[in-house]
Design an enzyme around this catalytic site. Structure first.
Site, PDB file in Angstrom:
ATOM      1  N   HIS A 139       2.187   2.113  -3.326  1.00  0.00           N
ATOM      2  CA  HIS A 139       1.185   2.104  -4.451  1.00  0.00           C
ATOM      3  C   HIS A 139       1.108   3.928  -4.396  1.00  0.00           C
ATOM      4  O   HIS A 139       0.749   5.151  -5.039  1.00  0.00           O
ATOM      5  CB  HIS A 139      -1.031   2.111  -3.573  1.00  0.00           C
TER       6      HIS A 139
ATOM      7  N   THR B 127       0.826  -1.070  -0.249  1.00  0.00           N
ATOM      8  CA  THR B 127      -0.297  -0.827  -0.023  1.00  0.00           C
ATOM      9  C   THR B 127       0.584   1.085   0.330  1.00  0.00           C
ATOM     10  O   THR B 127       0.716   2.130  -0.585  1.00  0.00           O
ATOM     11  CB  THR B 127      -1.007   0.038   1.532  1.00  0.00           C
TER      12      THR B 127
END
Lengths: 342, 342, 342, 342
Positions: C43, C40
């Site tokens: 990202h 994450t």
């Protein structure tokens, strides 16, 4: 405010004028509209062995109620003034292994309203906000006040599948009577009710029992054998606390069945573990309190939908001042639920 | 004997005079008293893509029935001549991993009566004894004949807890209608029924749906949002097979809810796995057949107790010879269950 | 204090000097000792479509860590200064239907540390006390810092029984690798690992996979067919997010098996519902976060006992200032877990 | 053929020459390669109260074995001559409520090999084909012969989740010892073993117990309290049959925990239902036999994968003729499993 106070370490209780409780930042003050008498309250009133070892007079007892939020602490976000509420009566630590794994109802540090701290036999009661349950505004106040014991019944009956199954309810006190209605509403193929008291067995019939048995007059095992064609019942909910009845429950359950015990026998019970538990491959579940708060969600679902109608169980309405009359009815077993109105 | 035979690889079927089947040592011959038409039979009658790839005419189709045991093979012990029976339609191998672990209903070697071998649209049918289910003698023949599809409904609805929960039934064909009754009987707090056909939605209401929605006229998601106060439904039973409806099911279920799928969409369905399954933490269950034989036990329990009344669904009674009329009704969707009487 | 800040709405991040956060009454200030990089975080660093729609720079990101309590708010009772802690990264409302029924990990009002509020790529982080998890004092700091993603692996693998069963792990990123170790530790009879990256498949072997398959070189279904003698695997843990791999998962699972999906495919996936879900009677489970806090209890149990050894996965140790090197390793897939030390 | 026959209604047994059994259409004749002595066999040998009431001499006893199929009946399809097999020892009716709902192991009409009909302490044994389990060809014959009792251990331990949990095994006879290995292999965070016999406690350690306690020397509750920091163990497997030990089990389990009982106390046991079952909200499970055949699948999975190594438990190998030496070892408790070779 007026409150029923367990004043002394002896039989009885008294109506007194006391201060309205003060609330902390995470607490809520509720104006009590209806409060019902539980078997536990009768133990305290009667000053039995258990209450002598547990409660510390003087204090206000009572724990089943419905009311309206009157005041909220500064940290409270889940309810607001004017909300119509009842409450989970177990105040838990929130930090132990059980609380952290979703089993807060068996927290070892549980404190119970009306047992370990002031309760709701009064005009007002103060509680942690987290324990409040918002009621549907259409729910009658009397029904709302008995949701806590109804939660015991729901917790016990729904602790296993009952849809399409035969269910025995042993002991038809108020929670047993409610359990009959839950089993009926949730698809049980038959609901057998057992008790020694014909008054209660009549209520059992009214709540939806498909067979009622006075265990003093008929042998429960013979009845089950006949009704179940020798195969036993699928689910037993033990709510009598009597060792003989409990053992009948173990013997009437079918191989692979479930015995869920909500009752509290006063002393150890002799159980034929080999023949009644192991060879039969049954499951025995101890049930206490209500799942926090899954049971309350089920309670709301069953009541709001009309699947369960609790009105036949609420047999008496009294003023708070008439509490002695209420306790006498309870002691004589001549009633369903008795609701007091402050 | 008379039998409805799928004679050729094209639309339709014909009534023929054929030999009464001969039974093997482990088989039973049943005199068919009532046999109902399933959607699967309509696929075969219509000679759609699926039936073209699966069935091998000429053969007798039909699989839902009730009848009386006429003759038993030499190894048969579970039923005797004169017994009133229906049958599980999955004939399984009994030796594979699934059969050995109690999941015989998903045996990979399953052979289905009336699909892969001769069925019951006839005066007599021969079946393995192990597949027979003894009916309560008091059960009306018409109800007994539709227990197999009712078993699908029971399997789907009871694949998760529904007591005190909100349940959506998407698709109100006969099994969807029965699912409504099961959810109602097993304590669902609300039962929302969705279809495009007002005839069926009227039956849905009659079977106990608390809300019925014509998905062509109202947006199902808007309705759910309003009724569930933004929280979605707890359980979705998908019985439509339509990709749009199925996706509405995934969107209307609440976080942590369950979507049980009994329907058979004709082609792959695009699903928003990330948002509708993973982030919501839901469970999706494929449902096929009936648990052998736990579902049949539940079926018996729900019917014998009167918890579920299937009569409103049985809309037409015809003679076996009138099968074409029955298939036409099914094709037009102007019926509940159609029962044929040989 | 030093912190890695997502400063602008574009690729990258920067090391900055910012104020130590101030805590509220129910919060705790933690001195971060180790913090690991999650997919994450990559990202967000890469500023992909998802992060553009979700996060609001400038803010401190990062959510996996271990550290020591430096300061506690006035209402905090569950931890004290000096405690060695990690944290559940989902901050939940505590009042919704999911939170009240023990499913707080799928609370619809969830706020995530390092995504929706300041995170732990810094010397200090402030968090609600209720989210903290006390670590065993003997647990190495690096292992302690990756318990949050390990919790994802534990949640996924233990979402169904694996003892004595065959388990496929599709996708061998860090969480997939940890899932292999969990399946192995919890009695899986075989653990098949699938990926496209040989570096990761080598780690998969080291973590206990009994077979590793590069899905680019061998057809996963052919391999499963051979290893499972045509019967499929019992449990599939989908951790790749790739639609082709996910569908292979649906096809390799045995009838009645379970597919647990932790991955987040970027767009809807076409699934053969009829053949791969319904006829097979499988269960599909969406998995997100960690059960609060049952999963953390399992995490502690597996790590403290030595049943799972996470050391082979922790491939790189860097100073907080070297974060760009860490992100580059992650982008190239040439690493297991990268741990930063403030 | 040679066979160990319980000839008379008194202590002991004798080696005799008897006819090779004849098989029926659905039966199989197996050449016995290894057969192990069970505690039940010792009861029969000793001619205790239970065996006096149950078995009918003269007959061949023994029920644990591995062998090779020598001849198959005309209706047998699941095994063929030359197959390497062991057997489920419960011969069930296949028609009762329990058999039909997937609980055949608690069929009320169960007949047990070597108890209610001739067993396998012989060169050959005849059995219903349906009861045979095909062994992996690589499995050592001694291990294959003790799969039946190992199945009891697997059934008991896997009757609840153990991954990441603390497990107590009370009673370290052969099945208790195997249970330790199962708990260890299936991710238990700690495995506490209790017995009075140091020989067995040494084996317990070898099988993977993390703590072993001689309950005569240390108070089990004090030990648990210390090791579990006052919170109790998650799972208790009661395999001693002793009322004091069983009650220690009820007291050492944590709130919400599970007590699975495989043992068979010789008389009713007094249990503090209120404090040890109800208030703690625990689940008690009676375990008998093996799930047919889910447990056998788990057994195969755990053995074939090497997750469980049973070799340390097989302490003695004897010829069939040396059975008296084997029984003496068993009576003295100076052994793990004793395997006889016909």
């Amino acid at each position: 405010m007026k409150a029923i106070v367990k004043k002394e370490r002896k039989f009885g209780a008294g109506l007194m004028e006391v201060d309205v409780p003060k609330i902390k930042d995470n607490e809520v003050l509720i104006k009590v509209k209806a409060t019902s008498i539980c078997g536990t309250d009768v133990h305290i009133y009667n000053w039995d062995e258990w209450s002598q070892s547990r409660v510390k007079p003087p204090y206000i007892f009572g724990h089943e109620f419905a009311g309206v939020v009157e005041e909220v602490g500064s940290n409270v976000t889940n309810v607001k003034i004017g909300d119509y509420v009842s409450a989970e009566t177990h105040i838990v630590c929130g930090e132990c292994s059980q609380c952290l794994s979703g089993d807060a109802h068996i927290c070892k540090q549980t404190e119970i309203i009306g047992v370990d701290r002031d309760g709701c036999f009064a005009e007002y009661v103060a509680l942690p906000a987290i324990n409040l349950w918002k009621n549907d505004t259409a729910m009658p106040i009397n029904v709302a006040s008995i949701q806590e014991p109804f939660g015991n019944a729901v917790h016990t009956v729904l602790a296993q599948d009952v849809a399409g199954k035969s269910v025995a309810i042993i002991g038809c006190g108020p929670i047993g009577l409610m359990a009959i209605a839950v089993a009926q509403a949730c698809g049980a193929s038959s609901v057998l009710a057992f008790d020694l008291n014909d008054y209660r067995l009549r209520l059992a019939k009214e709540m939806g029992a498909t067979s009622v048995v006075n265990s003093r007059e008929e042998n429960p095992l013979t009845v089950v054998d006949k009704l179940m064609h020798g195969n036993g019942v699928d689910v037993v909910c033990e709510m009598s606390g009597h060792p003989v009845a409990m053992n009948q429950g173990f013997k009437m359950v079918t191989n692979g069945g479930v015995v869920s015990i909500l009752s509290l026998p006063v002393r150890p019970v002799e159980i034929d573990v080999t023949n009644d538990i192991v060879f039969k491959g049954i499951t025995v579940q101890g049930i206490t309190g209500r799942k926090m708060y899954k049971t309350w969600q089920q309670v709301s679902g069953l009541l709001k939908s009309g699947r369960v109608n609790l009105n036949p169980i609420i047999t008496h309405h009294l003023k708070l001042e008439e509490f002695e009359k209420g306790f006498n009815l309870m002691i004589q077993g001549k009633c369903g639920k008795v609701v007091l109105h402050p």
